[in-house]
Design a protein around this motif. Structure first.
Motif, PDB file in Angstrom:
ATOM      1  N   THR A  93       0.809  -1.219   0.000  1.00  0.00           N
ATOM      2  CA  THR A  93       0.000   0.000   0.000  1.00  0.00           C
ATOM      3  C   THR A  93       0.844   1.271   0.000  1.00  0.00           C
ATOM      4  OG1 THR A  93      -0.154  -0.141   2.416  1.00  0.00           O
ATOM      5  CG2 THR A  93      -1.973  -1.060   1.137  1.00  0.00           C
ATOM      6  N   THR A 163      -6.296  -1.883   3.989  1.00  0.00           N
ATOM      7  CA  THR A 163      -7.416  -0.953   4.150  1.00  0.00           C
ATOM      8  C   THR A 163      -7.167   0.094   5.230  1.00  0.00           C
ATOM      9  OG1 THR A 163      -8.496  -2.412   5.746  1.00  0.00           O
ATOM     10  CG2 THR A 163      -9.057  -2.718   3.414  1.00  0.00           C
ATOM     11  N   GLN A 387     -11.554  -5.031  -2.376  1.00  0.00           N
ATOM     12  CA  GLN A 387     -10.100  -4.918  -2.317  1.00  0.00           C
ATOM     13  C   GLN A 387      -9.544  -6.046  -1.455  1.00  0.00           C
ATOM     14  OE1 GLN A 387      -8.074  -1.075  -1.837  1.00  0.00           O
ATOM     15  NE2 GLN A 387      -7.035  -1.895  -0.039  1.00  0.00           N
ATOM     16  N   THR A 392     -12.905  -3.269   1.094  1.00  0.00           N
ATOM     17  CA  THR A 392     -13.706  -2.567   0.100  1.00  0.00           C
ATOM     18  C   THR A 392     -13.113  -1.169  -0.074  1.00  0.00           C
ATOM     19  OG1 THR A 392     -15.711  -3.752   0.759  1.00  0.00           O
ATOM     20  CG2 THR A 392     -16.001  -1.742  -0.526  1.00  0.00           C
ATOM     21  N   LYS A 393     -12.962  -0.757  -1.324  1.00  0.00           N
ATOM     22  CA  LYS A 393     -12.376   0.548  -1.617  1.00  0.00           C
ATOM     23  C   LYS A 393     -13.408   1.433  -2.304  1.00  0.00           C
ATOM     24  CE  LYS A 393      -8.143   1.032  -3.265  1.00  0.00           C
ATOM     25  NZ  LYS A 393      -6.988   1.041  -4.197  1.00  0.00           N
ATOM     26  N   GLU A 434      -9.096   8.197  -2.653  1.00  0.00           N
ATOM     27  CA  GLU A 434      -9.354   6.791  -2.362  1.00  0.00           C
ATOM     28  C   GLU A 434      -9.448   6.590  -0.863  1.00  0.00           C
ATOM     29  OE1 GLU A 434      -6.464   4.197  -4.030  1.00  0.00           O
ATOM     30  OE2 GLU A 434      -6.716   4.918  -6.093  1.00  0.00           O
ATOM     31  N   ALA A 436     -10.566   3.130   2.003  1.00  0.00           N
ATOM     32  CA  ALA A 436     -10.961   1.725   2.081  1.00  0.00           C
ATOM     33  C   ALA A 436     -11.393   1.366   3.499  1.00  0.00           C
ATOM     34  CB  ALA A 436      -9.814   0.822   1.638  1.00  0.00           C
TER      35      ALA A 436
END
Length: 805
Positions: A93, A163, A387, A392-393, A434, A436
């Motif tokens: 990430t 996330t 993701q 979840t993104k 973005e 997440a």
């Protein structure tokens, strides 16, 4: 002809600049030094109808321009682990910084056992009048970074799906350049630097008034010294001045050499990554060695008997190093030729070759926008995608790439809920943002909605979009929308404090006695509070530091006895695999919901910490001060606890656990700590709260017991509504506390570029000038300083200038 008094002052002024300093020099010597403590910098204040940026630490709050934060090597007092190195996670990430597994110099977001090397965050004062700004928010803008490497402010936890990364500010191409502020904002974040050395960060705070005008203070620059020796308290001569005063001569014959090698015989955690820098002078000269990295100041080393040595983490990337030796006496000065250094590979140079001058660099990277922008395209697209395995993104892209701003919102229990159960927020930079979240399978059926707010410089209205009315984990969602052009504010502005609606909640059977205990106290249900210990003769006293701005537009110390901390149903979360250890069984079975106050601030949830910053631990036995939370009453069958993130975001450490009858949180240093708080059931929880310690003489130090009360769950809070903070203002409980502050500052109405004449605002209808009081005081301080200097250096002054007075 000047009077003797005037000549005297002029002489002292000159000497202050030309007299050789006895201390090792540095470009930030003489500033306020923030290190080994909790620091809010920059912290935005509102003074004289303008923003002011300060560094707040200890009992100091100097302007950021007069502050240097020092990030040196630091280690946990608990287990000796290093707290100054951060290794990029394997989930990729943060590959925008470097490859997974790469290590960088970092001020940590979480410290253990002490505040070493520094506990650095940013924030806003509780008096910030965000109710007077568009959308209820201001923005902290990172305008530029000037230093040998890149900078990133973030929080992150080591999770498989990636996330947990929250990027705040930075200098990388895709870093956010602005972070939003509301009254009382307070962050604990990591600050990463790709190389050691001296960094200059330029900030401002901006907002757009409800009249449409841009409000922004003049840019202000603060310094962060990464690595090297601690700056000096006293101001010293610059490298240029020292070099001019040092002797010329044959540096080759003097036999100067500089060598950089990997540290041998590591002793502390992280030592295996250090580089030992060694300087030797065959002529045994003494003086100061200044080291530069890529043209930026790294450190000054005192040279004694011809030797100097320093261990430094040089980062993972190649650097260009140069040394300047300014000796004392008649020894020859020396400027080394710049040479390339690759960590792990030895490098050296000596005085058989020299440079004519040293290379000083200044390449500030311009970041946050300062000019106002009119959007040519108003459209945007929001996508929600799976993701990894459980993440979840949400991705937002605007048609106009000049859009900068903020996304808030998340997953709500229902369409009518005002506050999300999964709270999300992220900056939008150059048209892209973005964010997440994980464990989406627990939120099936949730209402997913986001709000988009423009940055202060963007001339556009807000927007709001429903992504789905019934979320299903693993499904793909997409929606489009347009920004409005109206000046009207939405009800879901991030700075607003609307009362949360009634969301689905567990059953609750609260007694009439509980209702009485709760309703007669002040209710604080969102914002920052601290259970704070303060020293008094023979022990401590305990107060609740209230930074919520719900009642007062300033920080206020209250009696714990007078306050209820309210926890709404939007704090409900589920026990997940990260909390699977047996020690967390007090939370219920995996997948069951409990009330969770997160360690990182959520603007919609009360954020309690514990604070012992004012205590002198050297007066206690074993440097231990305990916060004791003895239960008085809890709901039947309920459990509670507190835990904290592990070092570098790995795992958790339990602080208190009712199931194990552990009701004590131990502190080992002056701390300002936020933790995760957990309550297994709704209802009223009351505790006898005390701070205790044992003095060096063996006597007990203790605060008088007070009652700490948590009202957990919306149904429980219904019974607390008879005394709302606004009641003292004559307002109804339904009104927003921040919409009607108790003391309302003048409406800001600055020009597009705010004027700054440096004067306090004068009271209306009065001829009083504060400078009539301030100027004599300032002159008195200056004269006293000059007088003290003359008194201490009288012989030197008379001898050097032949003075007869």
């Amino acid at each position: 002809m000047a009077s003797p008094r005037i000549r005297f002052l002029a002489t002292l002024s000159t000497l202050a600049f030309i007299t050789p300093a006895t201390a090792v020099a540095g470009p930030d010597d003489g500033k306020h030094i923030a290190t080994n403590t909790h620091v809010d910098s920059p912290k935005s204040f509102w003074e004289n109808n303008d923003f002011v940026l300060k560094s707040e630490f200890g009992d100091q709050a100097p302007p950021i321009t007069d502050t240097v934060a020092w990030v040196g090597r630091g280690y946990s007092a608990m287990d000796g682990s290093n707290q100054y190195l951060y290794t990029l996670p394997e989930n990729g990430t943060q590959d925008y910084i470097g490859a997974p597994g790469t290590t960088y110099y970092t001020a940590p977001h979480q410290v253990s056992g002490n505040a070493s090397p520094i506990w650095l965050g940013f924030g806003a004062d509780t008096s910030l009048p965000t109710d007077m700004f568009r959308d209820g928010v201001a923005f902290l803008d990172l305008l530029s970074v000037d230093g040998p490497g890149e900078v990133e402010l973030f929080t992150n936890k080591d999770d498989e799906d990636g996330t947990q990364l929250h990027r705040m500010l930075g200098s990388f191409p895709d870093s956010p350049h602005s972070a939003y502020l509301v009254a009382g904002t307070h962050t604990h974040n990591s600050t990463l630097f790709t190389k050691p050395g001296r960094y200059r960060l330029t900030y401002r705070t901006s907002a757009r008034g409800k009249d449409g005008r841009l409000i922004a203070n003049e840019p202000q620059t603060t310094t962060i010294q990464v690595g090297g020796r601690k700056p000096k308290k006293e101001k010293t001569l610059s490298l240029k001045e020292r070099f001019a005063q040092s002797a010329t001569g044959d540096a080759t014959a003097a036999g100067y050499s500089l060598r950089m090698t990997s540290k041998q015989d590591p002793e502390k955690d992280g030592d295996d990554k250090l580089t030992t820098i060694s300087f030797d002078a065959k002529n045994k000269a003494q003086g100061t060695l200044t080291l530069l990295i890529d043209g930026y100041f790294l450190t000054d080393l005192p040279v004694k008997n011809g030797r100097a040595q320093w261990d430094e983490y040089m980062g993972p990337d190649p650097s260009r190093v140069q040394a300047v030796f300014t000796p004392e006496g008649d020894a020859a000065r020396w400027i080394s030729r710049p040479f390339e250094f690759q960590p792990g590979t030895p490098a050296q140079t000596d005085s058989s070759s020299s440079a004519d001058t040293w290379q000083e660099a200044s390449h500030p990277r311009q970041l946050a926008p300062t000019q106002e922008t009119e959007l040519k395209e108003l459209g945007y697209t929001i996508r929600m995608r799976k993701q990894g395995k459980g993440g979840t993104k949400i991705v937002v892209d605007t048609e106009d790439k000049n859009f900068n701003g903020l996304l808030t919102g998340g997953l709500y229990d229902s369409k009518d809920s005002k506050y999300p159960t999964v709270d999300l927020e992220t900056p939008i930079t150059n048209g892209h943002g973005e964010v997440a979240f994980d464990e989406g399978e627990y939120f099936t059926g949730s209402y997913a909605k986001v709000n988009l707010f423009p940055h202060s410089t963007v001339r556009a209205g807000h927007a709001s979009s429903v992504i789905t009315e019934s979320f299903t984990f693993g499904e793909n969602y997409e929606t489009t929308g347009q920004f409005s052009t109206t000046k009207d504010e939405p009800d879901n502005s991030p700075g607003k404090e609307d009362s949360p609606s009634q969301a689905p909640r567990p059953d609750d059977d609260e007694s009439e006695a509980d209702k009485k205990q709760c309703s007669e106290k002040i209710l604080l249900d969102r914002g920052h509070v601290d259970i704070k210990a303060q020293p008094v003769e023979g022990g401590f006293t305990t107060v609740l530091r209230d930074d919520t701005a719900q009642l007062d537009k300033k920080s206020v110390d209250r009696k714990l006895d007078d306050v209820v901390l309210g926890i709404h149903d939007n704090a409900l979360t589920r026990r997940n695999d990260k909390l699977a250890g047996k020690e967390f069984d007090f939370l219920g079975k995996t997948g069951e919901r409990f009330y969770h106050l997160p360690q990182t601030q959520n603007q919609h949830i009360i954020w309690p910490g514990y604070n012992t910053q004012d205590l002198d631990y050297s007066l206690t036995k074993g440097n231990v001060v305990n916060l004791n939370l003895k239960p008085i009453s809890t709901p039947e069958g309920a459990e509670w606890g507190a835990f904290i993130d592990g070092t570098h975001g790995k795992g958790f450490s339990l602080l208190a656990n009712s199931a194990a009858k552990d009701f004590t949180i131990e502190t080992n240093f002056p701390a300002h700590t936020h933790a995760h708080w957990a309550f297994s059931k709704p209802g009223l929880y009351t505790f006898e709260a005390t701070y205790t310690a044992t003095g060096k003489d063996g006597k007990e130090l203790k605060s008088e017991p007070q009652t700490l009360t948590f009202a957990v769950g919306d149904k429980t809070l219904d019974s607390c509504s008879s005394r709302n903070p606004n009641d003292s203002e004559g307002e109804t409980p339904s009104e927003s506390p921040t919409e009607k502050p108790s003391t309302k500052p003048s409406t800001p109405n600055p020009p597009d570029k705010p004027a700054d004449d440096g004067r306090p605002e004068e009271p209306t209808g009065s001829s009083f000038s504060p400078w009539g009081l301030v100027l004599p005081a300032v002159l008195a301080v200056i004269f006293k300083a000059f007088y003290n200097f003359f008194r201490d250096n009288e012989d030197l002054i008379r001898k050097r200038f032949g003075l007869k007075f």
